[in-house]
Scaffold this motif. Sequence first.
Motif, PDB file in Angstrom:
ATOM      1  N   PRO A 407       0.820  -1.333   0.172  1.00 33.28           N
ATOM      2  CA  PRO A 407       0.191  -0.093  -0.086  1.00 33.28           C
ATOM      3  C   PRO A 407       0.729   1.302   0.005  1.00 33.28           C
ATOM      4  N   PRO A 408       0.470   2.194  -0.802  1.00 31.17           N
ATOM      5  CA  PRO A 408       0.998   3.554  -0.704  1.00 31.17           C
ATOM      6  C   PRO A 408       0.975   4.234   0.410  1.00 31.17           C
ATOM      7  N   THR A 409       1.907   5.173   1.121  1.00 30.70           N
ATOM      8  CA  THR A 409       1.682   5.798   2.072  1.00 30.70           C
ATOM      9  C   THR A 409       0.836   6.984   1.710  1.00 30.70           C
ATOM     10  N   LEU A 410       0.156   7.852   2.828  1.00 31.56           N
ATOM     11  CA  LEU A 410      -0.854   9.032   2.607  1.00 31.56           C
ATOM     12  C   LEU A 410       0.206  10.071   1.834  1.00 31.56           C
ATOM     13  N   ALA A 411       1.330  10.145   2.435  1.00 31.48           N
ATOM     14  CA  ALA A 411       2.252  11.272   1.976  1.00 31.48           C
ATOM     15  C   ALA A 411       2.519  10.789   0.511  1.00 31.48           C
ATOM     16  N   GLU A 412       2.730   9.430  -0.076  1.00 32.56           N
ATOM     17  CA  GLU A 412       3.053   9.307  -1.390  1.00 32.56           C
ATOM     18  C   GLU A 412       1.889   9.527  -2.107  1.00 32.56           C
ATOM     19  N   MET A 413       0.454   9.291  -1.758  1.00 30.10           N
ATOM     20  CA  MET A 413      -0.698   9.504  -2.574  1.00 30.10           C
ATOM     21  C   MET A 413      -0.875  11.116  -2.453  1.00 30.10           C
ATOM     22  N   HIS A 414      -0.367  11.680  -1.656  1.00 30.00           N
ATOM     23  CA  HIS A 414      -0.473  13.408  -1.711  1.00 30.00           C
ATOM     24  C   HIS A 414       0.289  13.750  -2.740  1.00 30.00           C
ATOM     25  N   GLY A 415       1.613  13.331  -2.662  1.00 26.55           N
ATOM     26  CA  GLY A 415       2.608  13.501  -3.599  1.00 26.55           C
ATOM     27  C   GLY A 415       2.170  13.555  -5.036  1.00 26.55           C
ATOM     28  N   ARG A 416       1.656  12.264  -5.512  1.00 26.95           N
ATOM     29  CA  ARG A 416       1.024  11.764  -6.764  1.00 26.95           C
ATOM     30  C   ARG A 416       0.151  12.882  -7.114  1.00 26.95           C
TER      31      ARG A 416
END
Length: 460
Positions: A407-416
Amino acid sequence: MAVGELRTGRGHDVTRALFGGVRPSLFVDLYELTMAAAYHATGRTGPATFEVSVRSLPHERNFLVACGLEDLLEAVRDWRFDADDVDYLRSLGQFSEDFLGHLAAIQFTGSIRAVPEGEVVFAGEPLVEITAPVIEAQLLETLVLNIIGTETMQASKAARIAIACGDRSFVDFSARRDHGVAAAIGAARAALIAGASATSLVEAGCRLGVALSGTMAHAYVMSFDDERDAFRTFARTFPGNAVLLLDTWDTVQGAHHAVDVARELRREGISIDGVRLDSGDLAALARKVRSILDEGGLSDVQILASGDLDEHVIGALVADGAPIDGFGVGTRMGTSEDAPSLGVVYKLVGDDRGPKLKLSEGKATLPGRKQIHRAEDHDVVCLAGEPCDGRALLEPIVESGRRLTAPPTLAEMHGRCAASVGALPPRLRSIQPAAPPYEVRVSARLHALVDELTAVHSVG
């Protein structure tokens, strides 16, 4: 969740807690069960592919932000009909024991491809594709549409808030008016993916491991006879991060009281972090309050604003140069007030007998398994495996019931999300309707397949 863990599950109790006490297995419309029973009765057990898409963009939306995939995977992971579920379905008197026995043993064994959360998407594009034995795939329809549709709606609204805020921060304040407990957690998550710095909802903070933000309510100030006593007590309780609400009685007087208290408490080593405005002409009041704070030696104290904010109100405040450092955004973001639902659909696009399409007027679908390719200034929807220029957006997530990726982290999803929105042409990266809108093309081979199947189903 570890790679490959999708089928192991953690039990219904945990999953139901995640979804407000709802059984994922029974979050299904009756007609999905009756169709599944008919498939079972006639031996229709082969694979089928369904895809989720949005028919059209809501008013003023130039794009959507894909969201909800991780919550969907959480639900699918523990999607089972336990004994109580089967007993309830038996009590309806509509289903055979043979079919109920099939449900008692069912779990998700199929595959999922999806656009990663935080990616910008457009109408007519497949956001999620599910390929599984037809009964499994059919029974997931309502669950999939609810989760993906709701969170994509919320993230898309929050992305507009982020655009309006520019380099100023905003916080999710929406929980008390969101459409249900699960929706409030989804709203917090969607807002954080789209750019919120924190949420006020403690459960979301706990579950997601994110920053919390909160100040005080008018009731707290009203419980004191003297506003300054309210401010003193709160600041002494939370030295160093107290935010004082100024507008309970008179905002300008409240600002003077905040200065008085801050000067007094400075001798105790206590500082005031910020003040909040929640009503009135926010631009004019912010200027008055900023002047009072600066003259009182509190130039480092931030001004926060809340109260019926949306992207248009925030955009006007920013354009006006109002000295507001951050915004608490609630109802209009969490409920996506101007567009409180998305026209998400879950349509069969193929099965073991070949690609499928629907020709209903105004509701036609594109057949076959597909891919989205993103070029510099347009997207192309093509058949899976068809050569096409641009970056492919649909990614394999689950295969044979097992997750392929961590699973991606929330930070990774925000960055995307930040990168995806930032890559849009300026006319689309706006809260105003874009002219022209973003172009989504259909490939030549997909067009040809549509023509071929249309001819097969044409009358006369």
